[in-house]
Design an enzyme around this catalytic site. Sequence first.
Site, PDB file in Angstrom:
ATOM      1  N   LYS A  21       0.136   7.574   4.528  1.00  0.00           N
ATOM      2  CA  LYS A  21       1.351   6.947   5.107  1.00  0.00           C
ATOM      3  C   LYS A  21       2.562   8.385   5.034  1.00  0.00           C
ATOM      4  O   LYS A  21       3.206   8.299   6.154  1.00  0.00           O
ATOM      5  CB  LYS A  21       2.018   5.721   4.206  1.00  0.00           C
ATOM      6  CG  LYS A  21       1.289   4.560   4.593  1.00  0.00           C
ATOM      7  CD  LYS A  21       2.553   3.549   4.216  1.00  0.00           C
ATOM      8  CE  LYS A  21       1.799   2.050   4.573  1.00  0.00           C
ATOM      9  NZ  LYS A  21       2.877   1.019   3.777  1.00  0.00           N
TER      10      LYS A  21
ATOM     11  N   LYS B  55      -9.882  -0.698   9.178  1.00  0.00           N
ATOM     12  CA  LYS B  55      -9.557  -2.019   9.003  1.00  0.00           C
ATOM     13  C   LYS B  55      -8.348  -2.348   9.916  1.00  0.00           C
ATOM     14  O   LYS B  55      -7.575  -1.848  10.547  1.00  0.00           O
ATOM     15  CB  LYS B  55      -8.996  -2.053   7.465  1.00  0.00           C
ATOM     16  CG  LYS B  55      -7.604  -1.478   7.437  1.00  0.00           C
ATOM     17  CD  LYS B  55      -7.014  -2.180   5.993  1.00  0.00           C
ATOM     18  CE  LYS B  55      -5.406  -1.494   6.264  1.00  0.00           C
ATOM     19  NZ  LYS B  55      -4.572  -2.349   5.223  1.00  0.00           N
TER      20      LYS B  55
ATOM     21  N   LYS C 210      -1.608  -4.524  10.492  1.00  0.00           N
ATOM     22  CA  LYS C 210      -0.405  -4.799  11.197  1.00  0.00           C
ATOM     23  C   LYS C 210      -0.055  -3.355  12.047  1.00  0.00           C
ATOM     24  O   LYS C 210       0.798  -3.666  13.192  1.00  0.00           O
ATOM     25  CB  LYS C 210       0.735  -5.098  10.204  1.00  0.00           C
ATOM     26  CG  LYS C 210       0.595  -6.222   9.641  1.00  0.00           C
ATOM     27  CD  LYS C 210       1.704  -6.766   8.802  1.00  0.00           C
ATOM     28  CE  LYS C 210       1.413  -6.830   7.391  1.00  0.00           C
ATOM     29  NZ  LYS C 210       2.362  -7.161   6.538  1.00  0.00           N
TER      30      LYS C 210
HETATM   31  P1  TYM Z   1       0.125  -5.968   2.814  1.00  0.00           P
HETATM   32  O1  TYM Z   1       1.377  -6.329   3.250  1.00  0.00           O
HETATM   33  O2  TYM Z   1      -0.245  -4.671   3.734  1.00  0.00           O
HETATM   34  O3  TYM Z   1      -0.937  -6.870   3.087  1.00  0.00           O
HETATM   35  C1  TYM Z   1      -1.017  -8.264   2.615  1.00  0.00           C
HETATM   36  C2  TYM Z   1      -2.651  -8.347   2.064  1.00  0.00           C
HETATM   37  O4  TYM Z   1      -3.418  -8.588   3.073  1.00  0.00           O
HETATM   38  C3  TYM Z   1      -4.462  -7.799   2.861  1.00  0.00           C
HETATM   39  N1  TYM Z   1      -4.959  -7.025   4.257  1.00  0.00           N
HETATM   40  C4  TYM Z   1      -6.219  -7.523   4.400  1.00  0.00           C
HETATM   41  N2  TYM Z   1      -7.343  -7.762   3.825  1.00  0.00           N
HETATM   42  C5  TYM Z   1      -8.478  -7.758   4.473  1.00  0.00           C
HETATM   43  N3  TYM Z   1      -8.769  -7.124   5.695  1.00  0.00           N
HETATM   44  C6  TYM Z   1      -7.627  -6.540   6.335  1.00  0.00           C
HETATM   45  N4  TYM Z   1      -7.841  -6.003   7.387  1.00  0.00           N
HETATM   46  C7  TYM Z   1      -6.468  -6.608   5.712  1.00  0.00           C
HETATM   47  N5  TYM Z   1      -5.194  -5.855   5.930  1.00  0.00           N
HETATM   48  C8  TYM Z   1      -4.392  -6.392   5.088  1.00  0.00           C
HETATM   49  C9  TYM Z   1      -3.844  -6.865   1.938  1.00  0.00           C
HETATM   50  O5  TYM Z   1      -4.755  -5.951   1.173  1.00  0.00           O
HETATM   51  C10 TYM Z   1      -3.138  -7.449   0.947  1.00  0.00           C
HETATM   52  O6  TYM Z   1      -3.767  -8.250   0.034  1.00  0.00           O
HETATM   53  N6  TYM Z   1       1.223  -3.359  -1.321  1.00  0.00           N
HETATM   54  C11 TYM Z   1       0.894  -4.644  -0.862  1.00  0.00           C
HETATM   55  C12 TYM Z   1       1.765  -5.666  -1.213  1.00  0.00           C
HETATM   56  C13 TYM Z   1       2.066  -5.925  -2.722  1.00  0.00           C
HETATM   57  C14 TYM Z   1       1.317  -6.467  -3.609  1.00  0.00           C
HETATM   58  C15 TYM Z   1       2.328  -6.506  -4.929  1.00  0.00           C
HETATM   59  C16 TYM Z   1       0.082  -7.140  -3.526  1.00  0.00           C
HETATM   60  C17 TYM Z   1       3.489  -5.454  -3.200  1.00  0.00           C
HETATM   61  N7  TYM Z   1       3.346  -5.789  -4.499  1.00  0.00           N
HETATM   62  C18 TYM Z   1       1.631  -6.822  -6.063  1.00  0.00           C
HETATM   63  C19 TYM Z   1      -0.353  -7.504  -4.669  1.00  0.00           C
HETATM   64  C20 TYM Z   1       0.334  -7.502  -6.090  1.00  0.00           C
HETATM   65  C21 TYM Z   1       0.737  -4.586   0.707  1.00  0.00           C
HETATM   66  O7  TYM Z   1       1.211  -3.843   1.394  1.00  0.00           O
HETATM   67  O8  TYM Z   1       0.187  -5.583   1.277  1.00  0.00           O
END
Ligand code: TYM
Length: 352
Positions: free
Chosen positions: A127, A208, A211
């Site tokens: 990032k 992957k 968004k």
């Molecule tokens: P974020 O917002 O990027 O994504 C949310 C969840 O979706 C999963 N994900 C995917 N899984 C499979 N294939 C994909 N292509 C794909 N794209 C996204 C992500 O792995 C995630 O589980 N840092 C985290 C948010 C967060 C968090 C936490 C998660 C903040 N605090 C505490 C767990 C525990 C994030 O940016 O997720």
Amino acid sequence: MQTSTDTIESQSNSGTRRRVFSGVQPSGDSQLGNYLGAFKGWGDRQDEKENFLCIVDIHAITVDQDPEELRRQTRELAAMLFACGLDPDKSTLFIQSHVTAHAEACWILNCVTPIGWLERMTQFKDKSTGLDSVSTGLLDYPVLMAGDILLYSAHEVPVGEDQKQHVELARDIAQRFNRIYDELFVVPEPVIPEIGGRVMGLNDPSVKMSKSYSHIRGHAVRLLDEPKEIQRSIMRAVTDSENEIRFSNDPERAGVNNLLGMYKVMTDKIESEVEADFADARGYGDLKKRVAEVIIEGLAPIQKRYYELMDDVAELDRMLAVSADHARQVSEPKLQEMKQAVGFVLPDHSRS
Ligand code: TYM
């Protein structure tokens, strides 16, 4: 729908359910990877687990963002998560900034986290590359995430593959704090779905689905896409020059594997059942048609419920406020233990 803190409390007090914490950023449109890798599983398991699910708006401001957009996307994501099946009587779905303990826990944990641990994080490297200026918040992102998880003494953290490194860092931070001060924290486990943990881009199955690229036509299925758009994206998905419809680890066959994985998670079938469903298929055209059908069918009730919820934003805000109350009841005592452990004088509440 009855929504009461009491209901959630009585369930959590049953003591039989393992506690789960997970989070999602309110940035960009939710896409199929989020649903298959995270949201669906959170809903499917809410009877057996004690779910704390957080819309992480404090994480979202670590990169440039528009304040009005953030506010809109936060509500939209809440509606989407409820629409995906999270039941406010069973799961605590709340907005991170409503619970100030998260930011406070982050500060305390910062002070036991060596900076080198953060500089090694792949997401930080990805990032920050190419940016003229990188916020301190972006580097600190995984510590805030550790605070999220540790405040709730979560045993399990269900995430997609891309977040595994961050959950492992949360484990390291928990263990370091436990060693330096007091055994306060449960050391959490990442839980990655075997299929669905890494849903790949339709236009390029070597990256992957994300968004961040969902504005690129044909990359992702967004959860609010119209049936026609979903069909178009799936029919255009990159496959290979063979004609065999079966699961495979061969990177050359990643496109077909990705489509089969989507079908598998959408239909809740096992691999052999999925392959049997396609035994009579006449090539990849048939495969794509059926994958598009199950996605369209699966998303239709979600989309309907989403628009109903967005029609009554006051009710949505009320549901989120109830959940935030419950999240505060659980996280605040842990924050007090942290403050006590590091040597702060706790305020004398007997005077108020
Ligand atoms: P974020 O917002 O990027 O994504 C949310 C969840 O979706 C999963 N994900 C995917 N899984 C499979 N294939 C994909 N292509 C794909 N794209 C996204 C992500 O792995 C995630 O589980 N840092 C985290 C948010 C967060 C968090 C936490 C998660 C903040 N605090 C505490 C767990 C525990 C994030 O940016 O997720």
